[in-house]
Structures are given as C-alpha cells and as structure tokens.
Design a protein around this motif. Structure first.
Motif, PDB file in Angstrom:
ATOM      1  N   THR A  73       0.892  -1.102   0.186  1.00 36.39           N
ATOM      2  CA  THR A  73      -0.147  -0.033   0.033  1.00 36.39           C
ATOM      3  C   THR A  73       0.935   1.488   0.110  1.00 36.39           C
ATOM      4  O   THR A  73       0.508   2.282  -0.881  1.00 36.39           O
ATOM      5  CB  THR A  73      -0.931   0.073   1.115  1.00 36.39           C
ATOM      6  N   GLU A  74       2.248   1.085   0.750  1.00 39.00           N
ATOM      7  CA  GLU A  74       3.031   2.156   0.784  1.00 39.00           C
ATOM      8  C   GLU A  74       3.616   2.618  -0.538  1.00 39.00           C
ATOM      9  O   GLU A  74       3.841   3.538  -0.888  1.00 39.00           O
ATOM     10  CB  GLU A  74       3.991   2.217   1.906  1.00 39.00           C
ATOM     11  N   GLN A  75       3.859   1.247  -1.153  1.00 36.28           N
ATOM     12  CA  GLN A  75       4.459   1.498  -2.510  1.00 36.28           C
ATOM     13  C   GLN A  75       3.615   2.183  -3.432  1.00 36.28           C
ATOM     14  O   GLN A  75       3.923   2.597  -4.511  1.00 36.28           O
ATOM     15  CB  GLN A  75       5.088   0.119  -2.891  1.00 36.28           C
ATOM     16  N   ALA A  76       2.333   1.861  -3.386  1.00 35.52           N
ATOM     17  CA  ALA A  76       1.392   2.316  -4.339  1.00 35.52           C
ATOM     18  C   ALA A  76       1.055   3.714  -4.221  1.00 35.52           C
ATOM     19  O   ALA A  76       0.556   4.450  -4.840  1.00 35.52           O
ATOM     20  CB  ALA A  76       0.104   1.398  -4.325  1.00 35.52           C
ATOM     21  N   THR A  77       1.221   4.343  -2.974  1.00 41.07           N
ATOM     22  CA  THR A  77       0.834   5.767  -2.458  1.00 41.07           C
ATOM     23  C   THR A  77       1.004   6.697  -3.329  1.00 41.07           C
ATOM     24  O   THR A  77       0.549   7.625  -3.781  1.00 41.07           O
ATOM     25  CB  THR A  77       1.180   5.745  -0.810  1.00 41.07           C
ATOM     26  N   PRO A  78       2.280   6.634  -3.775  1.00 41.03           N
ATOM     27  CA  PRO A  78       2.731   8.019  -4.588  1.00 41.03           C
ATOM     28  C   PRO A  78       2.112   8.134  -5.845  1.00 41.03           C
ATOM     29  O   PRO A  78       2.178   9.148  -6.472  1.00 41.03           O
ATOM     30  CB  PRO A  78       4.320   7.720  -4.953  1.00 41.03           C
ATOM     31  N   PHE A  79       1.345   7.083  -6.298  1.00 38.24           N
ATOM     32  CA  PHE A  79       0.679   7.189  -7.520  1.00 38.24           C
ATOM     33  C   PHE A  79      -0.909   7.436  -7.530  1.00 38.24           C
ATOM     34  O   PHE A  79      -1.763   7.120  -8.444  1.00 38.24           O
ATOM     35  CB  PHE A  79       0.804   5.839  -8.288  1.00 38.24           C
ATOM     36  N   ALA A  80      -1.201   7.832  -6.269  1.00 35.18           N
ATOM     37  CA  ALA A  80      -2.625   8.408  -5.811  1.00 35.18           C
ATOM     38  C   ALA A  80      -3.738   7.365  -6.455  1.00 35.18           C
ATOM     39  O   ALA A  80      -4.559   8.192  -7.142  1.00 35.18           O
ATOM     40  CB  ALA A  80      -2.990   9.744  -6.483  1.00 35.18           C
ATOM     41  N   PRO A  81      -3.707   6.212  -6.129  1.00 37.94           N
ATOM     42  CA  PRO A  81      -4.992   5.277  -6.537  1.00 37.94           C
ATOM     43  C   PRO A  81      -6.212   5.902  -5.829  1.00 37.94           C
ATOM     44  O   PRO A  81      -6.128   6.182  -4.662  1.00 37.94           O
ATOM     45  CB  PRO A  81      -4.422   3.859  -6.175  1.00 37.94           C
ATOM     46  N   VAL A  82      -7.289   5.685  -6.463  1.00 37.16           N
ATOM     47  CA  VAL A  82      -8.522   5.932  -5.944  1.00 37.16           C
ATOM     48  C   VAL A  82      -9.159   4.598  -5.494  1.00 37.16           C
ATOM     49  O   VAL A  82      -9.240   3.672  -6.432  1.00 37.16           O
ATOM     50  CB  VAL A  82      -9.516   6.642  -7.141  1.00 37.16           C
ATOM     51  N   TYR A  83      -9.524   4.371  -4.249  1.00 39.46           N
ATOM     52  CA  TYR A  83      -9.890   3.180  -3.715  1.00 39.46           C
ATOM     53  C   TYR A  83     -11.272   3.015  -3.390  1.00 39.46           C
ATOM     54  O   TYR A  83     -12.020   4.246  -3.004  1.00 39.46           O
ATOM     55  CB  TYR A  83      -9.213   2.922  -2.204  1.00 39.46           C
ATOM     56  N   HIS A  84     -11.897   1.956  -3.947  1.00 42.28           N
ATOM     57  CA  HIS A  84     -13.519   1.930  -3.718  1.00 42.28           C
ATOM     58  C   HIS A  84     -13.723   0.739  -2.981  1.00 42.28           C
ATOM     59  O   HIS A  84     -13.861  -0.326  -3.327  1.00 42.28           O
ATOM     60  CB  HIS A  84     -14.250   1.935  -4.907  1.00 42.28           C
ATOM     61  N   TYR A  85     -13.663   0.706  -1.623  1.00 42.77           N
ATOM     62  CA  TYR A  85     -13.782  -0.508  -0.800  1.00 42.77           C
ATOM     63  C   TYR A  85     -15.164  -0.832  -0.318  1.00 42.77           C
ATOM     64  O   TYR A  85     -16.303   0.054  -0.500  1.00 42.77           O
ATOM     65  CB  TYR A  85     -13.007  -0.347   0.546  1.00 42.77           C
ATOM     66  N   GLY A  86     -15.406  -2.119  -0.063  1.00 41.78           N
ATOM     67  CA  GLY A  86     -16.833  -2.377   0.524  1.00 41.78           C
ATOM     68  C   GLY A  86     -17.714  -2.556  -0.618  1.00 41.78           C
ATOM     69  O   GLY A  86     -18.961  -2.338  -0.537  1.00 41.78           O
ATOM     70  N   GLN A  87     -17.511  -2.873  -1.738  1.00 41.54           N
ATOM     71  CA  GLN A  87     -18.250  -3.062  -3.097  1.00 41.54           C
ATOM     72  C   GLN A  87     -17.747  -3.889  -4.285  1.00 41.54           C
ATOM     73  O   GLN A  87     -16.570  -3.883  -4.394  1.00 41.54           O
ATOM     74  CB  GLN A  87     -18.575  -1.669  -3.612  1.00 41.54           C
ATOM     75  N   GLN A  88     -18.630  -4.478  -4.698  1.00 36.45           N
ATOM     76  CA  GLN A  88     -18.245  -5.627  -5.600  1.00 36.45           C
ATOM     77  C   GLN A  88     -18.762  -5.016  -6.987  1.00 36.45           C
ATOM     78  O   GLN A  88     -19.727  -4.379  -7.265  1.00 36.45           O
ATOM     79  CB  GLN A  88     -19.155  -6.803  -5.445  1.00 36.45           C
ATOM     80  N   VAL A  89     -17.755  -5.198  -8.099  1.00 32.67           N
ATOM     81  CA  VAL A  89     -18.426  -4.844  -9.380  1.00 32.67           C
ATOM     82  C   VAL A  89     -19.227  -5.758  -9.810  1.00 32.67           C
ATOM     83  O   VAL A  89     -19.081  -7.256 -10.107  1.00 32.67           O
ATOM     84  CB  VAL A  89     -16.865  -5.161 -10.165  1.00 32.67           C
ATOM     85  N   VAL A  90     -20.581  -5.316 -10.188  1.00 34.57           N
ATOM     86  CA  VAL A  90     -21.706  -6.216 -10.472  1.00 34.57           C
ATOM     87  C   VAL A  90     -21.784  -6.262 -11.988  1.00 34.57           C
ATOM     88  O   VAL A  90     -22.720  -6.892 -12.782  1.00 34.57           O
ATOM     89  CB  VAL A  90     -22.714  -5.950  -9.982  1.00 34.57           C
ATOM     90  N   GLY A  91     -21.320  -4.988 -12.652  1.00 36.17           N
ATOM     91  CA  GLY A  91     -21.694  -4.753 -14.242  1.00 36.17           C
ATOM     92  C   GLY A  91     -20.297  -4.483 -15.083  1.00 36.17           C
ATOM     93  O   GLY A  91     -19.688  -3.704 -14.431  1.00 36.17           O
ATOM     94  N   LEU A  92     -20.212  -5.161 -16.237  1.00 37.53           N
ATOM     95  CA  LEU A  92     -19.135  -4.738 -17.050  1.00 37.53           C
ATOM     96  C   LEU A  92     -19.529  -4.726 -18.252  1.00 37.53           C
ATOM     97  O   LEU A  92     -19.928  -5.638 -18.782  1.00 37.53           O
ATOM     98  CB  LEU A  92     -17.809  -5.751 -16.670  1.00 37.53           C
ATOM     99  N   GLU A  93     -19.311  -3.459 -18.914  1.00 34.19           N
ATOM    100  CA  GLU A  93     -20.068  -3.375 -20.336  1.00 34.19           C
ATOM    101  C   GLU A  93     -19.244  -2.454 -21.307  1.00 34.19           C
ATOM    102  O   GLU A  93     -18.857  -1.387 -20.873  1.00 34.19           O
ATOM    103  CB  GLU A  93     -21.508  -2.744 -20.279  1.00 34.19           C
ATOM    104  N   GLN A  94     -18.703  -2.919 -22.374  1.00 33.91           N
ATOM    105  CA  GLN A  94     -17.960  -2.351 -23.369  1.00 33.91           C
ATOM    106  C   GLN A  94     -18.899  -1.150 -24.144  1.00 33.91           C
ATOM    107  O   GLN A  94     -20.072  -1.623 -24.553  1.00 33.91           O
ATOM    108  CB  GLN A  94     -17.365  -3.304 -24.221  1.00 33.91           C
ATOM    109  N   GLN A  95     -18.381   0.014 -24.178  1.00 31.55           N
ATOM    110  CA  GLN A  95     -19.075   1.113 -24.607  1.00 31.55           C
ATOM    111  C   GLN A  95     -18.648   1.322 -26.338  1.00 31.55           C
ATOM    112  O   GLN A  95     -17.396   0.562 -26.935  1.00 31.55           O
ATOM    113  CB  GLN A  95     -18.647   2.439 -24.181  1.00 31.55           C
ATOM    114  N   THR A  96     -19.238   2.130 -27.185  1.00 24.39           N
ATOM    115  CA  THR A  96     -18.993   1.976 -28.583  1.00 24.39           C
ATOM    116  C   THR A  96     -17.740   2.584 -28.936  1.00 24.39           C
ATOM    117  O   THR A  96     -17.228   2.310 -29.999  1.00 24.39           O
ATOM    118  CB  THR A  96     -19.946   3.077 -28.972  1.00 24.39           C
ATOM    119  N   ASP A  97     -17.111   3.430 -27.769  1.00 28.34           N
ATOM    120  CA  ASP A  97     -15.635   4.002 -28.279  1.00 28.34           C
ATOM    121  C   ASP A  97     -14.633   3.023 -27.570  1.00 28.34           C
ATOM    122  O   ASP A  97     -13.546   3.539 -27.777  1.00 28.34           O
ATOM    123  CB  ASP A  97     -15.576   5.297 -27.513  1.00 28.34           C
TER     124      ASP A  97
END
Length: 343
Positions: A73-97
């Motif tokens: 986590t410390e190693q990743a910190t300089p790259f400012a990731p945005v974390y979304h905890y406590g949630q599951q990905v329920v949908g994945l859909e490719q767009q026209t672009d």
C-alpha cells in the motif's frame, strides 16, 4: 454520462497483486481506480491470515501478511490510486468507443480504458452470519458495530469485542486484541479449533489466567442488540438453545470468505474450471482491454504464487500502456534510474 467517474484503468481486487499493479501502472504514468468487496486492502492476506508469516517473498525471508500489505500500500501511495472498498463490481459493459463501464454494488460507476481483474480466486467477500439486521451495524465507526476484518488495531483499544469463529483469523486476532481491549469474548460452537495448536494453547492459557479473554464455548451467534446503528450486545445460544447476552461494542465474525466468480462469470470471459484464460505474454483475456492477473488467471504452466502474480502485474501494465499509447515508443528505464514521484 451522468454520475460516472472517468479514469484510465480499473483494477478489480485490492489483494497483494492488485496493489502491486497500481505501482507498475504508476511507473508507466497510468492512474488506477481499485475496487474490492472487502472494506480494506489485502484480500485474503488481510481477511484470513494477517498475522501469519509468508516465506516466499523475494528479499524477505519472513514477512507477516499484514506487513506485506502495508508495504505494498505504501509502495502504491505515490501514484494516488482511488480506492472503492466495500463494493463488488456487478456490471461490466463495453461502450461504442471501446472503453469499459463498470458498476458496483453501491452504485459507483467507472468509465475506463482498460480493466485489470486481480480478484484472487474470484469475486469474494466475507461470509456474513445470518443475523437479523446485521447490515445496519456494518457501517458503524472504526472499531464499532460489525466488522469482517481488522485494518487498524488501535481502533479496538478499550473496546468490548466478540470474536466468532474457530480458525486462524479468529484465534490470531483474539490474541492480538487481548493486549489492548477491555474484554474479548471468543465464541465457537465446539471446543476444538482449526487454528495452529500453539496459538490455541496460548489463547486457552490467557483465558485460564483470568485475563480479558473469555472462551464462550460451545455457543453460536443468535442475534444482535442495539439501536440499529450502534451495537450494544451480541446474543449467543448453546446447543440446547439457552441464550446468553454479551455486552459488546463490536462483533468480529471470522467465518472465512465466500469464494466464487460471482458476476464475473456473466461478463463473456473465456473460463476454464473457474479461472480466466489469458494470453501469457500480456495477461489479456479474450475481451479486448480486459486483463486478468494473480490466482484467477490461467495459462499453461501457471503457478499460483504471489511472486508470479507480481510478474503478471508488470506484464499486464506494459500491455495496457501499449494499448493506451500505441504510437508512443517506450523508452525503458529501471526504477533505480527514474525513481518514483516525490523523491
């Protein structure tokens, strides 16, 4: 699109491999959103064996799982990731672009150019005990209510804690939190534990010495008492149905993780025995712009080791860079030369 966050890459899974992928992407100047069903980083390392040593991490003859996650986590910190905890990905859909739209169980919507699935053995989350109204207590403050993992040990100082379960996580955290809690109840349905015998012996010794630890055996969870947000007590029952009230600030149920592909199985990915088939050189799946790394990825000769997952994170990151910037030549530099942001 309204209410959509845009980004470059979405990483599904905040285990050790997913966290290292943040670093590898960051070194290529690619930003990442990270989504995980658990309420903190680490995946199985944090949820199942945070205080167990790992021996096959290069340069670390021995490192505790929780410490490994802390370093990643410390190693990743300089790259400012945005974390979304406590949630599951329920949908994945490719767009026209060509971009991918992800939607989570909490309604978060992300529009990204590439997706990296680092979900360990799949889309997993804690096994929730079947207690009426338990969801109401899952969003209490730190060290309060119902929690499925311990991310900040200090949050439990002076608390009355009920730990339920008979595995290594339950026993290890009972031993650890006994050093700072007011009271630790260990609830298990039978005298025999599945944890390391030495740890169980230490726990029983603490209980016999009349310390803060009390073994509540053989009992099972029966219910919760509180105002609907702040937990006041945990109700347990023995095998005959006799109930007992345990005054408590927090319940930590350690019943393992529910492990399955979940919604991932419906995304059109090529699957083989519950794993995602990828091209070894790039870790790309059969879907353009979707990659899989770590234990969930499968290819000939695959080894389910954390260090192999780290390598896959690097390969996938470089493949993603080629996808995002096909006309830009990569001028290779080692990390010793280029450093990291903030140095």
């Amino acid at each position: 699109m309204s209410n959509v966050q845009e980004g470059e890459v979405a990483i599904i899974g905040a285990g050790p491999v997913g966290l290292f992928a943040v670093f590898e992407l960051g070194m290529l100047k690619i930003t990442a959103h990270v989504i995980d069903a658990l309420d903190g980083p680490g995946g199985q390392c944090s949820a199942l064996y945070p205080e167990k040593p790992i021996y096959d991490i290069p340069a670390h003859p021995e490192i505790m799982a929780a410490d490994l996650i802390g370093k990643l986590t410390e190693q990743a910190t300089p790259f400012a990731p945005v974390y979304h905890y406590g949630q599951q990905v329920v949908g994945l859909e490719q767009q026209t672009d060509g971009r991918w739209l992800l939607e989570t169980s909490k309604g978060t919507r992300l529009l990204v150019k590439a997706v990296m699935i680092a979900g360990g053995v799949g889309a997993f989350g804690p096994n929730r005990p079947p207690l009426a109204g338990i969801e109401c207590y899952e969003n209490a403050g730190p060290g309060l209510g119902v929690r499925y993992m311990v991310t900040q040990r200090e949050n439990y100082r002076g608390k009355r804690i009920v730990i339920a379960g008979g595995g290594d996580s339950a026993v290890d955290w009972a031993l650890s939190l006994a050093e700072l809690a007011e009271k630790v109840y260990v609830v298990h349905r039978r005298p025999k534990f599945r944890a390391a015998p030495e740890s169980v012996a230490r726990l029983n010794q603490l209980a016999e010495q009349g310390s803060v630890v009390e073994m509540v055996i053989p009992y099972q969870l029966r219910g919760l008492q509180g105002d609907g947000s702040l937990l006041e007590a945990v109700i347990v029952a023995d095998l005959a149905g006799n109930e007992r009230r345990l005054d408590a600030d927090v319940l930590l149920p350690f019943f393992g993780l529910s492990m399955n592909l979940g919604p991932i199985a419906d995304w059109g990915l090529a699957l083989e025995h519950g794993h995602i088939t990828v091209t070894p050189e790039t870790c790309q799946t059969n879907l353009q712009g979707v990659y899989a790394i770590g234990d969930i990825a499968d290819y000939p000769g695959k080894l389910k080791l954390i260090l192999c997952g780290f390598s896959e994170a690097a390969m996938a990151a470089h493949a993603i860079r080629s996808q995002l910037h096909p006309d830009e030549e990569l001028h290779w530099e080692y990390s010793t030369t280029k450093g990291v942001p903030g140095e």
